[in-house]
Design a protein around this motif. Structure first.
Motif, PDB file in Angstrom:
ATOM      1  N   GLY A   1       2.501   4.278  -2.547  1.00 50.80           N
ATOM      2  CA  GLY A   1       2.600   4.802  -3.900  1.00 50.80           C
ATOM      3  C   GLY A   1       4.042   5.083  -4.236  1.00 50.80           C
ATOM      4  O   GLY A   1       4.923   4.981  -3.399  1.00 50.80           O
TER       5      GLY A   1
ATOM      6  N   GLY B   1      -8.295   3.279  -2.660  1.00 54.22           N
ATOM      7  CA  GLY B   1      -7.722   2.139  -3.335  1.00 54.22           C
ATOM      8  C   GLY B   1      -8.248   0.811  -2.856  1.00 54.22           C
ATOM      9  O   GLY B   1      -7.827  -0.231  -3.328  1.00 54.22           O
ATOM     10  N   GLU B   2      -9.178   0.816  -1.933  1.00 50.18           N
ATOM     11  CA  GLU B   2      -9.740  -0.456  -1.463  1.00 50.18           C
ATOM     12  C   GLU B   2     -11.139  -0.639  -2.015  1.00 50.18           C
ATOM     13  O   GLU B   2     -11.775   0.303  -2.464  1.00 50.18           O
ATOM     14  CB  GLU B   2      -9.754  -0.482   0.065  1.00 50.18           C
ATOM     15  CG  GLU B   2      -8.343  -0.463   0.598  1.00 50.18           C
ATOM     16  CD  GLU B   2      -8.275  -0.808   2.062  1.00 50.18           C
ATOM     17  OE1 GLU B   2      -9.335  -0.979   2.692  1.00 50.18           O
ATOM     18  OE2 GLU B   2      -7.154  -0.908   2.568  1.00 50.18           O
TER      19      GLU B   2
ATOM     20  N   ALA C   1       0.822  -1.204   0.000  1.00 50.12           N
ATOM     21  CA  ALA C   1       0.000   0.000   0.000  1.00 50.12           C
ATOM     22  C   ALA C   1       0.856   1.253   0.000  1.00 50.12           C
ATOM     23  O   ALA C   1       0.692   2.133   0.809  1.00 50.12           O
ATOM     24  CB  ALA C   1      -0.917  -0.012   1.203  1.00 50.12           C
TER      25      ALA C   1
ATOM     26  N   LYS D   1       1.434   7.892   1.208  1.00 47.97           N
ATOM     27  CA  LYS D   1       0.540   6.877   1.739  1.00 47.97           C
ATOM     28  C   LYS D   1      -0.857   7.077   1.188  1.00 47.97           C
ATOM     29  O   LYS D   1      -1.234   8.164   0.760  1.00 47.97           O
ATOM     30  CB  LYS D   1       0.508   6.991   3.260  1.00 47.97           C
ATOM     31  CG  LYS D   1       1.884   6.817   3.843  1.00 47.97           C
ATOM     32  CD  LYS D   1       1.821   6.647   5.329  1.00 47.97           C
ATOM     33  CE  LYS D   1       3.210   6.543   5.889  1.00 47.97           C
ATOM     34  NZ  LYS D   1       3.235   6.473   7.319  1.00 47.97           N
ATOM     35  N   THR D   2      -1.663   5.997   1.283  1.00 47.80           N
ATOM     36  CA  THR D   2      -3.013   6.073   0.727  1.00 47.80           C
ATOM     37  C   THR D   2      -3.850   7.044   1.536  1.00 47.80           C
ATOM     38  O   THR D   2      -3.710   7.171   2.739  1.00 47.80           O
ATOM     39  CB  THR D   2      -3.696   4.704   0.765  1.00 47.80           C
ATOM     40  OG1 THR D   2      -3.618   4.208   2.093  1.00 47.80           O
ATOM     41  CG2 THR D   2      -3.004   3.747  -0.162  1.00 47.80           C
TER      42      THR D   2
ATOM     43  N   ALA E   1     -13.151   6.463  -2.976  1.00 52.69           N
ATOM     44  CA  ALA E   1     -11.930   5.674  -2.845  1.00 52.69           C
ATOM     45  C   ALA E   1     -11.210   5.565  -4.180  1.00 52.69           C
ATOM     46  O   ALA E   1      -9.980   5.586  -4.233  1.00 52.69           O
ATOM     47  CB  ALA E   1     -12.272   4.273  -2.322  1.00 52.69           C
ATOM     48  N   ILE E   2     -11.990   5.447  -5.264  1.00 55.19           N
ATOM     49  CA  ILE E   2     -11.365   5.405  -6.585  1.00 55.19           C
ATOM     50  C   ILE E   2     -10.672   6.731  -6.859  1.00 55.19           C
ATOM     51  O   ILE E   2      -9.531   6.776  -7.313  1.00 55.19           O
ATOM     52  CB  ILE E   2     -12.421   5.120  -7.669  1.00 55.19           C
ATOM     53  CG1 ILE E   2     -13.001   3.720  -7.476  1.00 55.19           C
ATOM     54  CG2 ILE E   2     -11.837   5.261  -9.037  1.00 55.19           C
ATOM     55  CD1 ILE E   2     -14.102   3.385  -8.432  1.00 55.19           C
TER      56      ILE E   2
ATOM     57  N   ALA F   1      -7.467   7.311  -4.957  1.00 52.97           N
ATOM     58  CA  ALA F   1      -6.300   6.528  -5.341  1.00 52.97           C
ATOM     59  C   ALA F   1      -5.496   7.201  -6.441  1.00 52.97           C
ATOM     60  O   ALA F   1      -4.366   6.806  -6.710  1.00 52.97           O
ATOM     61  CB  ALA F   1      -6.739   5.142  -5.810  1.00 52.97           C
ATOM     62  N   LEU F   2      -6.061   8.232  -7.061  1.00 56.54           N
ATOM     63  CA  LEU F   2      -5.343   8.939  -8.130  1.00 56.54           C
ATOM     64  C   LEU F   2      -4.538  10.034  -7.472  1.00 56.54           C
ATOM     65  O   LEU F   2      -5.013  11.147  -7.267  1.00 56.54           O
ATOM     66  CB  LEU F   2      -6.341   9.549  -9.113  1.00 56.54           C
ATOM     67  CG  LEU F   2      -7.420   8.606  -9.610  1.00 56.54           C
ATOM     68  CD1 LEU F   2      -8.483   9.358 -10.352  1.00 56.54           C
ATOM     69  CD2 LEU F   2      -6.811   7.544 -10.488  1.00 56.54           C
ATOM     70  N   GLN F   3      -3.301   9.704  -7.130  1.00 51.10           N
ATOM     71  CA  GLN F   3      -2.612  10.590  -6.203  1.00 51.10           C
ATOM     72  C   GLN F   3      -2.286  11.964  -6.748  1.00 51.10           C
ATOM     73  O   GLN F   3      -2.372  12.949  -6.050  1.00 51.10           O
ATOM     74  CB  GLN F   3      -1.357   9.902  -5.705  1.00 51.10           C
ATOM     75  CG  GLN F   3      -1.742   8.902  -4.664  1.00 51.10           C
ATOM     76  CD  GLN F   3      -0.625   8.001  -4.292  1.00 51.10           C
ATOM     77  OE1 GLN F   3       0.453   8.095  -4.856  1.00 51.10           O
ATOM     78  NE2 GLN F   3      -0.876   7.130  -3.371  1.00 51.10           N
ATOM     79  N   ASP F   4      -1.899  12.029  -8.014  1.00 51.87           N
ATOM     80  CA  ASP F   4      -1.539  13.352  -8.543  1.00 51.87           C
ATOM     81  C   ASP F   4      -2.753  14.262  -8.612  1.00 51.87           C
ATOM     82  O   ASP F   4      -2.699  15.425  -8.227  1.00 51.87           O
ATOM     83  CB  ASP F   4      -0.957  13.217  -9.945  1.00 51.87           C
ATOM     84  CG  ASP F   4       0.402  12.549  -9.889  1.00 51.87           C
ATOM     85  OD1 ASP F   4       0.895  12.169 -10.955  1.00 51.87           O
ATOM     86  OD2 ASP F   4       0.942  12.429  -8.781  1.00 51.87           O
TER      87      ASP F   4
END
Lengths: 431, 417
Positions: free
Chosen positions: B8, B31-32, B6, B13-14, B359-360, B363-366
């Protein structure tokens, strides 16, 4: 008169972003900033994880992988109690000689509180003692993985491993030499028809024990089963130990030990071990506008001699909002002996000679003195009589680095004077 | 079998994703596939038996701050078990959330927990992210209200929102009235007692449990007959045969006999049309009418229903049938040309769909980094932009002359390449 020792009777004022009044036993003292801190003005951090039933420490990397769940312990899905593993003997054919049977142990999970067992949901008895069970909704995973790829256009590339359940998809780094591929996901298709209720729903009687309650359903957010026969046990959720940190100087105020079974602390900067504590010993009958003497005790937590001065609050003091009575505090400086753990065993110790004014100091016992204050209640209402005053004491910071000075042979840290605002709640007026 | 860590790239971190609902809060990590916990949105003070609801819009800011602080503290240190300082936060919210509640929540996160950044994501928009489509008519059937918001090409059509206070709360109130009026309680010593004499008021948790376990939504024909029998204008309407009674144990000694007729009739309040002819189904058609004409066909063929109340057995089937019936009524028949209605089934349970979308997105960190409000920005401006008050400009000192200004809360998702 145990009610006089209640913690809320004597509160100290903490000056932070917000003014908080709290008993000394619940406060921390940052000896680098030389200020009192309460739980609200420190930052809390997760220190270590442990399982509450097997008391096993879990390193944080492993905890993250296992989603903060213990590998060995399970929770009953019906009543959330811890499940215990039970064993039965079943006859089973021997591996080498099929005609003979021997007793083999079979293990299953059972709850001691609500009598649920793993056999109720159809889980087969295992021959190995540790029963591991975890489920993942697979179609969600595949969809999730593909969706993330589409929306993460140009930022990340997923490596697709067939068959492997993907537990977390937060951005992975690009491997060298691999190009970024444009991935198309198909938009979901809407349906014309929805399944109707089954006909027998209108006529079938319900058996309540077979229907899960909302709470049982929400314990398993992925599945939320409606029937009790689909309630599978879950691994037990971990607990954590917290460490506290002063926001201003970023030093740790409280750090627990690593071992889950230990209640001690590696660092424990609690206020009761640095600040003299005021406690109420006895209160006479308080009457409106009549002066009465209240007996208080002052305890010295450090091992050096401490000098304490009490100062009444001035008119217009912004901290003094709760007091309903005037207070006359002793003007002379009170001297407190240091805490000496061996004093009671040492018979040859000379009693230290402090000239105590008998009007002010009632008694003296090792590091504690009892002293009088005079209270004149100003309000005739039914609420508690509250007095407040400031307590000024000297504090030697043993933690601070001592500047090497050429003349001094002994390292004696300099004393700084700290002032705290104290409020006492003395109870209602006597009638 | 390798499992992805988990972490990136760059070691970020998530993010933490929290959906703070009026009745239940869904919390977990980006991301879960599902929230880690679904817990009631309330806190318990020591010594008090009654829990305090966290999401209240009418209490003063001080009390709200204290309640929120305690609740978020419990979320982080009992359920999520992570340090707040390390992870970004995505908060799924309703667009009708009052600004002062958002401001207080932001203050709790930034001042008390010192999170690096906060993103407020609208629940209707997030739920379509789970489906991979760009446009949908989203209906959120929650606790306090049912809110419909169309989203076209990833932009919420704000003027077309429709809401009714018909949700879990209204159902509980109706059920409470019916139980007190019609049902009896058996105790150890006596039988057939009326409810108020034995236990006073029924706690809301018990009503919720009765609703979840015994009630359902009848189909269209049956529902109409039940409504006619209730209002009984002709005096001739006969109620269809009720489902069997249920004996509900209140505690060790008392048993509540729930009449079968309550089980199917209490849900009719969602579909009974009141004086303005509004019901949960008409909200969808009213929202469609407000939308631009070109969008209507796409929207009507992409209906999404989220929220806990939508999980009642038979709800979706009845909803579709009601919509198809209502669209033939004169009020809508001439205005709405589209007559086809299709329903999506998101890959998560309806009460977690908005969370999954968050959550989706989380998860797209940028993208998350550039769209969030950072702690520095908050400390400098002292406020968080809301869609209804975006226009107060940040002071000059916030950004340098050469750099671009920090992005304000625009759309949560952009189709620009």
């Amino acid at each position: 008169m145990a009610s006089l020792l209640q913690p809320n009777r004597v509160v100290y004022l903490v000056c932070g972003e917000k003014k908080i009044r709290s008993p000394l036993s619940q406060l921390y003292f940052c000896r680098y900033c030389s200020e009192l801190r309460s739980l609200e003005c420190v930052s809390h951090e997760v220190d270590s994880h442990y399982c509450p039933s097997c008391l096993e420490n879990m390193p944080s990397a492993e905890a993250k992988l296992k989603k903060n769940r213990c590998a060995n312990c399970f929770d009953c899905p019906c009543c959330m109690h811890t499940l215990s593993t039970r064993a039965t003997n079943i006859p089973a054919p021997l591996p080498d000689d099929p005609t003979k049977t021997a007793m083999k142990k079979a293990y299953y999970l059972a709850c001691g509180f609500c009598r649920w067992t793993s056999r109720d949901v159809g889980m087969a008895d295992k021959s190995v003692e540790i029963i591991y069970q975890e489920g993942q909704p697979d179609r969600v995973l595949v969809f999730f993985h593909v969706t993330q790829e589409k929306y993460g256009l140009g930022t990340r590339l997923q490596r697709q491993r067939s068959g492997a359940p993907i537990s977390s998809l937060a951005g992975l780094s690009l491997k060298e030499g691999e190009d970024q591929k444009e991935i198309n996901i198909e938009p979901a298709q809407a349906l014309d028809e929805v399944e109707p209720l089954p006909e027998d729903c209108y006529t079938r009687p319900i058996s309540l024990p077979e229907v899960t309650t909302l709470r049982q359903r929400l314990l398993q957010p992925d599945f939320q089963p409606a029937g009790a026969s689909q309630l599978h046990p879950k691994h037990k959720h971990l607990l954590m130990k917290r460490s506290l940190r002063c926001r201003k100087c970023e030093h740790n105020l409280s750090k627990p030990e690593f071992n889950p079974t230990s209640i001690k602390f590696k660092i424990q900067l609690v206020a009761v071990s640095y600040i003299p504590e005021v406690r109420i010993m006895s209160i006479p009958n308080l009457r409106y506008m009549k002066e009465s003497q209240v007996l208080l005790t002052l305890t010295n937590p450090v091992e050096t001699i401490t000098h304490v001065t009490l100062v009444a609050c001035e008119e217009g003091d912004s901290d003094d909002i709760n007091s309903t009575a005037k207070v006359i505090v002793p003007t002379k400086e009170l001297v407190l002996a240091g805490k000496d753990a061996a004093a009671e065993y040492d018979e040859l110790a000379e009693p230290q000679d402090f000239q105590d004014d008998p009007d002010v100091v009632a008694f003296r016992k090792s590091n504690k003195i009892g002293f009088f204050i005079k209270v004149i209640p100003q309000k005739e209402e039914d609420e508690d009589v509250t007095v407040s005053f400031k307590i000024r004491h000297d504090f030697r910071n043993l933690a601070a680095p001592i500047r090497p000075s050429e003349e001094s042979a002994e390292a004696v840290p300099e004393a700084i004077w700290l002032t705290h605002h104290v409020e006492l709640s003395l109870g209602p007026l006597a009638n | 079998m390798p499992l992805f860590e988990a972490l990136g790239s760059g070691g970020e971190k998530t993010a933490v994703v929290i959906d703070l609902g009026a009745a239940y809060t869904k919390c977990g990590f980006a991301g879960e596939t599902g929230p880690r916990f679904i817990i009631p949105s309330e806190i318990r003070k020591p010594g008090q038996q009654q829990a305090i609801k966290v999401v209240q819009y009418n209490i003063n800011t001080e009390e709200l701050y204290v309640n929120l602080k305690e609740f978020i503290h419990m979320l982080y240190f009992r359920h999520l078990l992570v340090n707040p300082r390390d992870r970004r936060v995505v908060i799924i919210e309703s667009i009708l959330c009052p600004s002062h509640f958002r401001e207080t929540l932001t203050k709790v996160f930034f001042k008390q927990f010192e999170v690096p950044s906060v993103l407020f994501a609208p629940s209707h928009l997030m739920s379509i992210m789970t489906l991979g489509i760009n446009s949908a008519l989203v209906m959120d059937c929650g606790y306090t209200e049912t809110l419909v918001l169309p989203v076209y090409e990833c932009t919420p059509i704000l003027p077309a929102w429709e809401a009714l206070p018909l949700g879990g709360k209204a159902i509980h109130k109706e059920m409470d009235g019916l139980l007190v009026e019609q049902c009896t309680v058996d105790t150890d010593s006596s039988s057939g007692q009326s409810v108020p004499t034995v236990i006073g008021t029924i706690p809301e948790e018990i009503i919720e449990d009765i609703k979840v376990r015994t009630c359902f939504v009848s189909d269209l024909q049956r529902g109409f007959k039940i409504q006619e029998a209730k209002f009984n204008l002709d005096g001739t309407a006969e109620r269809p045969a009720p489902p069997p009674d249920v004996d509900y144990p209140l505690d060790g000694e008392k048993i509540l006999h729930i009449k079968g007729s309550i089980r199917d009739s209490v849900m009719e309040i969602l579909f009974e049309q009141d004086n303005e002819e509004k019901s949960v189904a008409s909200l969808i058609l009213d929202a469609l009418v407000k939308c631009p004409i070109d969008t209507r066909k796409v929207l009507s063929e992409n209906l999404v229903v989220i929220g806990g109340t939508a999980m009642l057995p038979g709800f979706l089937h009845r909803l579709l049938a009601e919509i198809r019936l209502l669209v033939e009524k004169p009020k809508y028949r001439d205005i709405l040309a589209t007559k086809s209605f299709r329903l999506h089934s998101p890959p998560a349970k309806p009460n977690c769909t908005a969370w999954l979308g968050g959550a989706i997105f989380g998860a797209l960190q940028d993208i998350l980094g550039s769209r969030s409000v950072s702690r520095d920005y908050y400390n400098q401006t002292g406020r968080i932009p809301d869609w209804c008050c975006l226009s107060s400009p940040p002071p000059e000192s916030v950004f340098d002359a050469g750099k671009t200004p920090p992005p304000l809360m625009k759309r949560a998702f952009s189709t620009e390449k």
